[in-house]
Design a protein around this motif. Sequence first.
Motif: not given
Lengths: 282, 331
Positions: A46, A51, A83-84, A86-87, B171, B329-331
């Motif tokens: 980050k 970020i 990591e995830f 995001y969409l 997210g 922020k993180e997931g």
Amino acid sequence: MIEVKDLTFSYGKDKQALHGLNFTVGDGEIFGFLGPNGSGKSTTQKILTGILKGHGGKVSVFGQDIAAAHTQDFFQKIGVLFEFPYLYANLSAIDNLRYFSSFYPAGQLRDIEEVLEKLEFKSDFLRKPVSSYSKGMRQRVSMARALVSNPKLLFLDEPTSGLDPSGAVLFRRIIEEERGKGTTVFLTTHNMMDADLLCDRVAFISNGNIAALDTPQKLKEKNRDQRVTISYLYQGKREEKTIEIPELEAGIPFLHDEIISIHSEEPTLEDMFIQYTGRGLS
Amino acid sequence: MWKDFCSLFKKDCQMMIAGKFFLLALGSLLLYTLFINFGYVRFMKAELYHVYLYDPQGTQQQVSDLVYPVTSLEELDKILVADATGVGIDVSSGTPDIILYYGSEKVDRHRADYAYSLLHTDRGYEAKTVGTNTPELKQRKEISCELLFIEIVAVGFLGIASVLFKEKQMGVIRVHAVLPLKKSLFILSKITVFLLSDLVFASLMTICNVGFTSAIHILPAVLVQTAILSVIMALAGFGCTMLLNDFKQFSLAYLVIAVFAAAPVFLAANTSIKMAWIGWHPFYQIYMALKNAYFGISVTTPVYYLCSACGIVVLFLMIQPAFRREMGKEG
């Protein structure tokens, strides 16, 4: 490409997340940042992607101090896979990618459908909403989002998470191709296979400190056990023997009819991680 | 920058359509219009106050034709029991005494003044018609203003939250942190979408319920006040969404806003409840400005506009850190 010197970061008075990290990432290098959850991997990423602000020490990316580097020009040169995936769930893969790529100069962009095809995205889902996609498909669209702007520096956080084995192989091939084009890759993961197969160098991070930093091969070699285990058949019976490697120089030093397998006792990257940090990755 | 804003704006419109927000607003408009045209205007007609005079000695000489004479105090009592808004005048003692059976402090004063005025037609006390509004148009304007205020404060505020909470759950706000765009454009785009939606709503609400001819004259002033309220509410909604974890917490915060922000405004503006501090309440000022706009009285004081502009700028600056925190922020 990236130069980090005495990097510190704290989320509060008593929550010191990073304790003076030092590392560099060269142009066109795949650099692995390995550590368990809460070790400081994401915090470091980050900071590098602009970020998080308020770090201590010196961080420079593209030869510029990070505090001054976070301009639109900087963000045009980086691609980030989170990591995830995001969409926008209500939009299709194409609409998501059109939206995210609309912020980059047109001349810099790759063809969206071509990138998705490369990622083996099922073409009949191109215009269906993301909410109907499997986790692997979402991950492919997210990867396409990171790649579509032709970044010079790619930050990948757990790129193969949620993918089946063939998907993971495909992603690794694509990352290799990116490196082949001169893209620098900062890979954050706790997947040892990804790190071992892809990275030129890896850093083990634990509790906000870098415990070790070297090529995967050297890290393993430094702690290599000089022995091999040989499985063989002798007089109809299967047997197994472990011997020192130098003993092999004069051939197999025992009677046998047939050699079934020879396994070196080389430690895995995970063994090394545990040895350096005293804790596992998961 | 303009291209980035257009991309964000287009996506926000898609999100609003996907979230069925337009249907909700359209449903509200239909409901309010039906209520005003088939309920409020028909059944809430305020009758004139009837004034009854008991003057056994005939001391009052210049009495209006609108005054009904009664012959005894018993008759006056019976009539006032039946006529809730009626005003009795007892002049049996030689001086007129007002008798009211029902009512409240503020309204009573109006009724008493009106009753007294009918006793002195020779002194030019006759009531004058102020403005060109018919009683029905006045009712239409009043209720349209109230419902528009409710719509923006409540539904608009919840609308931005519903869209933003979806983006938070997906997210995608975090992705914007690494995109080459000015981060404040993300906020501006959201505010613009909701501002435009509120302006369209205010226009339709006014035209449908006040009538096209009357609406066309008051619409510019109404839209200015709607814009001020809409931007403030959208920014407040944006801030709350960034700070709170989920829609449940937001609903609680909304209740607090409804109880402490909107309720005193309605009470002070539409009932006889007195609140000495209400003049300092920003929503009260905006509500009164909106009401005045509906009645063709424009707010010209620069202090009001200056304070509104400052409020908007302060809110905008306040939500920036919350937005940046959400992006990190993180997931």
